[in-house]
Design an enzyme around this catalytic site. Structure first.
Site, PDB file in Angstrom:
ATOM      1  N   GLN A   1       0.871  -1.169   0.000  1.00  0.00           N
ATOM      2  CA  GLN A   1       0.000   0.000   0.000  1.00  0.00           C
ATOM      3  C   GLN A   1       0.912   1.224   0.000  1.00  0.00           C
ATOM      4  O   GLN A   1       2.120   1.081   0.172  1.00  0.00           O
ATOM      5  CB  GLN A   1      -0.907   0.005   1.230  1.00  0.00           C
ATOM      6  CG  GLN A   1      -0.116  -0.045   2.536  1.00  0.00           C
ATOM      7  CD  GLN A   1      -0.910  -0.649   3.671  1.00  0.00           C
ATOM      8  OE1 GLN A   1      -1.753  -1.503   3.487  1.00  0.00           O
ATOM      9  NE2 GLN A   1      -0.633  -0.169   4.889  1.00  0.00           N
TER      10      GLN A   1
ATOM     11  N   ASP B   1       1.344  -7.891   5.268  1.00  0.00           N
ATOM     12  CA  ASP B   1       0.192  -7.174   5.810  1.00  0.00           C
ATOM     13  C   ASP B   1      -1.034  -7.369   4.914  1.00  0.00           C
ATOM     14  O   ASP B   1      -0.976  -7.127   3.704  1.00  0.00           O
ATOM     15  CB  ASP B   1       0.536  -5.687   5.914  1.00  0.00           C
ATOM     16  CG  ASP B   1      -0.493  -4.901   6.702  1.00  0.00           C
ATOM     17  OD1 ASP B   1      -0.643  -5.162   7.901  1.00  0.00           O
ATOM     18  OD2 ASP B   1      -1.142  -4.017   6.100  1.00  0.00           O
ATOM     19  N   ASN B   2      -2.127  -7.828   5.508  1.00  0.00           N
ATOM     20  CA  ASN B   2      -3.412  -7.950   4.804  1.00  0.00           C
ATOM     21  C   ASN B   2      -3.313  -8.631   3.430  1.00  0.00           C
ATOM     22  O   ASN B   2      -3.795  -8.107   2.429  1.00  0.00           O
ATOM     23  CB  ASN B   2      -4.055  -6.566   4.618  1.00  0.00           C
ATOM     24  CG  ASN B   2      -4.648  -6.027   5.902  1.00  0.00           C
ATOM     25  OD1 ASN B   2      -5.171  -6.782   6.713  1.00  0.00           O
ATOM     26  ND2 ASN B   2      -4.558  -4.730   6.092  1.00  0.00           N
TER      27      ASN B   2
ATOM     28  N   GLU C   1      -0.589 -12.213   7.428  1.00  0.00           N
ATOM     29  CA  GLU C   1      -1.392 -11.549   8.449  1.00  0.00           C
ATOM     30  C   GLU C   1      -2.814 -11.455   7.898  1.00  0.00           C
ATOM     31  O   GLU C   1      -3.211 -10.461   7.306  1.00  0.00           O
ATOM     32  CB  GLU C   1      -0.820 -10.154   8.759  1.00  0.00           C
ATOM     33  CG  GLU C   1      -1.503  -9.445   9.912  1.00  0.00           C
ATOM     34  CD  GLU C   1      -2.419  -8.305   9.476  1.00  0.00           C
ATOM     35  OE1 GLU C   1      -3.052  -7.688  10.348  1.00  0.00           O
ATOM     36  OE2 GLU C   1      -2.515  -8.040   8.266  1.00  0.00           O
TER      37      GLU C   1
ATOM     38  N   LYS D   1       1.323   2.545  17.075  1.00  0.00           N
ATOM     39  CA  LYS D   1       1.180   2.716  15.632  1.00  0.00           C
ATOM     40  C   LYS D   1       1.289   4.174  15.229  1.00  0.00           C
ATOM     41  O   LYS D   1       1.588   4.483  14.067  1.00  0.00           O
ATOM     42  CB  LYS D   1      -0.177   2.156  15.171  1.00  0.00           C
ATOM     43  CG  LYS D   1      -0.307   0.657  15.274  1.00  0.00           C
ATOM     44  CD  LYS D   1      -1.565   0.151  14.603  1.00  0.00           C
ATOM     45  CE  LYS D   1      -2.828   0.675  15.266  1.00  0.00           C
ATOM     46  NZ  LYS D   1      -4.045   0.130  14.611  1.00  0.00           N
ATOM     47  N   TYR D   2       1.025   5.097  16.167  1.00  0.00           N
ATOM     48  CA  TYR D   2       0.985   6.519  15.826  1.00  0.00           C
ATOM     49  C   TYR D   2       1.959   7.376  16.621  1.00  0.00           C
ATOM     50  O   TYR D   2       2.013   8.589  16.426  1.00  0.00           O
ATOM     51  CB  TYR D   2      -0.437   7.054  16.029  1.00  0.00           C
ATOM     52  CG  TYR D   2      -1.487   6.211  15.370  1.00  0.00           C
ATOM     53  CD1 TYR D   2      -1.648   6.223  13.986  1.00  0.00           C
ATOM     54  CD2 TYR D   2      -2.313   5.369  16.120  1.00  0.00           C
ATOM     55  CE1 TYR D   2      -2.605   5.433  13.366  1.00  0.00           C
ATOM     56  CE2 TYR D   2      -3.279   4.589  15.507  1.00  0.00           C
ATOM     57  CZ  TYR D   2      -3.417   4.616  14.135  1.00  0.00           C
ATOM     58  OH  TYR D   2      -4.362   3.830  13.526  1.00  0.00           O
TER      59      TYR D   2
END
EC number: 2.4.99.16
Length: 688
Positions: free
Chosen positions: A324, A394-395, A423, A533-534
């Protein structure tokens, strides 16, 4: 002739002289290989049959990746009539091929007949033809056996008319003769079964302990207590503690430049403040894309120095592979065809209603597949060439499965050691479809399995799909803080770690678990408050350990127990044992190679002491019913004497003291190990 009848020649090609059905392992009609790793005990079974009453036997024929052919005698199963089984342990990595050959067994047919006739009182005269036929069979067997002494002696005795009938027959039906015939069988009507494949990967694809950490959070704090962004040097220093806990693989979330357009602030806000670092999954900025480093971490040389240190510690580094892009990723300008362009000319950002991810553009795999595939492969091989051999993807279930099949196969053409972890918290057809497409490991729904019934069904399912999918049981992730951890206190963290580390040879921990981090961003949410994550989340693990507020010693012990008990390193065998308390679960695992056997007993209630009488299923761990035996608790070091009877053995687990027993049982005798390896197959009927 009926119009819907099949032509005779087609029927004759489909039905062989002897029946060979339900060959396992077999994936999707033999169109894809089953899974195994080097050193794993792999059970093979098949249903073989024929007309009439003559005996039928079978041989497992194996062809190794180097072309060596091996024949393994198959045994009749006890638990399933007409089924045969064998086990093999691949010692070579690569694609193995196997088939099951069925054959008429004239020696077994003769043995069965004469034993029944003698038992029925038939005379020597009545058995004259049987004796003559047996002598002919022994002559044929002697001619094909390199050292036929035992067979020659049996034949001579059979032909000695001076002996009583029972004495003449006995050597020909003895265990010694049967052992020679098992190795050099006299075979008739040999029928070859279909060829199937097993892809054997390196052992780390099945046996591994994962630890997830954010490199950017390893920088500690400054003199004012403010977080300092980590570097590859501080990350390398953080690896020492992880290695000391006994973990094998350290997984980093994305380490690439983070987008600045629509960057998320702390706790996923849309209005970031100066200095907010954003989500690492928003990949790409003016500093580069998937083949670049976040400049705050350091450059390629610093990364390689960290990798060298990891190798010295015996750790493998796994990178996140997230397909992504952030809005300012170079692809957005250079390759807009890689994305979905809306009618107004803008690129569509990711959505999972009602959630919106304005900082991420999902890829479109149908617009320009040839160019996109080539670019993704180029990026992946950049990291492989730097020495990365494990990727957490991821995904993957949001991308086409045929793409993954292509990519993984292409990578394995040159680098077969590369491991891919999916994942994919999604529905079973997608999860197992990705595994069949080539993923070495998969996330699971373990996090949400908390009751005894749920865990029992889940544990049995892991075995059922072992030919297809290898489950990596993460106790938590940056996205998943389950309610049981929010509410259960330290005992909940300990019991969940015990379950994950013993139900599967693969398990994982996200950093902070050992500190009992349990505050959600809101009631009913599985998101962490102040999610890493942030934002940066420096942790003082040493201080927590000093004041006794750390699970680190127990995690270290779990990894030690896993390494010293081969039973916990295999996936294909598990047995749940009866205890009349829904708050206690008990299960055993046995390694059919070493004979190591382990019994795990876990208190599922983190708030209260639970007790009960545990009844051992004796045959499933190589014991005799009623047998008295010793158990050694690998957690506490205590030893007990138990009995495998209907009364059971008392267990009591107080969460403030100990949430689990991990008992080492007596070693399973060699003669019983193979039966335990295939018994699991007969208990479950999942056919992927």
């Amino acid at each position: 002739m009926r119009q819907d009848c099949w032509p005779a020649e087609r029927v004759s090609n489909m039905v062989a002289r002897l029946g060979i059905d339900d060959v396992r392992p077999q994936i999707s009609g033999r169109t894809l290989p089953a899974k195994a790793v080097v050193g794993e005990v792999v059970p093979v079974s098949a249903l073989v049959w024929r007309e009439g009453h003559d005996a039928v036997s079978a041989t497992l024929v194996l062809i190794s990746p180097s072309g060596e052919q091996t024949r393994v005698p198959m045994q009749q199963e006890v638990y399933r009539p007409d089924y045969v089984h064998a086990v093999f342990i691949p010692r070579e990595q690569g694609l193995w091929r196997f088939r099951v050959d069925a054959w008429s067994d004239p020696m077994a047919t003769w043995r069965n007949a004469v034993e029944k006739k003698v038992a029925a009182g038939q005379t020597e005269a009545q058995l004259a033809n049987d004796i003559a036929h047996g002598a002919d069979l022994f002559a044929a067997a002697i001619a094909q056996t390199p050292s036929p002494g035992v067979l020659e002696a049996a034949r001579a005795t059979l032909l000695d008319a001076s002996l009583p009938l029972a004495e003449r027959i006995a050597p020909g039906t003895s265990a010694e003769v049967q052992a020679v015939l098992a190795e050099y069988p006299l075979r008739e009507l040999v029928t070859r079964g279909p060829i199937a494949d097993i892809l054997v990967e390196r052992r780390a694809a099945l046996v591994n302990s994962w630890y997830e950490l954010f490199p950017r959070s390893t920088g500690g704090v400054d003199t004012q207590g403010n977080p300092v962004h980590g570097t590859w040097a501080t990350t390398a220093a953080a690896l020492d503690r992880v290695a000391a806990m006994g973990f094998d693989t350290v997984y980093f979330p994305p380490i690439h430049p983070i987008g600045e357009v629509n960057r998320k602030g702390r706790n996923n806000t849309l209005d970031p403040e100066d200095g907010d670092v954003g989500s690492p999954w928003a990949i790409g900025s003016k500093h580069g894309g998937h083949d670049a480093f976040d400049p705050a971490l350091g450059d390629e040389d610093a990364f390689l120095d960290m990798m060298d240190h990891a190798n010295e510690l015996g750790l493998e580094i796994a990178l996140d592979f997230a397909l992504q892009a952030a809005p300012d990723h170079p692809w957005a300008k250079q390759h807009p065809e890689f994305f979905t362009v809306l009618p107004d000319g803008t690129i569509a950002y990711a959505e999972n209603p009602p959630k919106k991810y304005q900082d991420i553009y999902p890829l479109n795999f149908d617009n320009a597949p040839e160019a996109l595939y080539a670019e993704i492969y180029r990026v992946l091989m950049y990291w492989v060439d730097l020495g990365v051999t494990t990727f957490r993807v991821d995904n993957p279930h949001t991308k086409p499965v045929n793409f993954w099949h292509w990519l993984i196969a292409k990578v394995h053409e040159t680098d077969p050691d590369v491991i891919f972890l999916a994942e994919a918290f999604t529905r079973p057809p997608r999860m197992y479809g990705l595994s069949k497409a080539g993923f070495s490991q998969s996330y699971t729904h373990f996090t949400w399995k908390t009751t005894k019934a749920e865990l029992t069904d889940f544990g049995q399912l892991l075995v059922d799909v072992a030919d297809v999918s290898r489950p990596n049981l993460f106790v938590n992730t940056p996205d998943i803080l389950h309610a049981s951890l929010q509410e259960g206190g330290p005992a909940a963290f300990a019991l969940r770690a015990t379950l994950a580390a013993t139900l599967s040879p693969l398990w994982g921990v996200y950093s902070g678990y050992e500190l009992y981090e349990s505050r959600p961003v809101a009631e009913g949410s599985e998101e962490y408050l102040d999610s890493e994550k942030y934002q940066l989340r420096p942790r003082d693990f040493g201080a927590a350990l000093e004041r006794g507020a750390s699970l680190e010693p127990y995690l270290t012990l779990l990894n030690h127990i896993r390494r010293t008990n081969p039973a916990l390193q295999q996936l294909r065998q598990i047995r749940f044992h009866d205890i009349a308390n829904d708050k206690i679960i008990a299960y055993s695992k046995v390694d059919a190679d070493s004979g190591n056997a382990v019994l795990v007993v876990v208190n599922l209630d983190p708030h209260a002491t639970q007790e009960g009488m545990l009844r051992i299923d004796a045959p499933s761990v190589g014991l005799n019913p009623g047998e008295t035996f010793d158990v050694h608790d690998q957690v506490t070091g205590e030893r007990y004497t138990w009995t495998a009877n209907d009364t059971g053995n008392f267990v009591r687990l107080a969460p403030e003291k100990n949430v689990a027993h991990i008992f080492r049982l007596p070693e399973v005798p060699q003669a019983r190990r193979e039966a335990l390896a295939y018994r699991q197959i007969s208990d479950h009927d999942y056919r992927p």
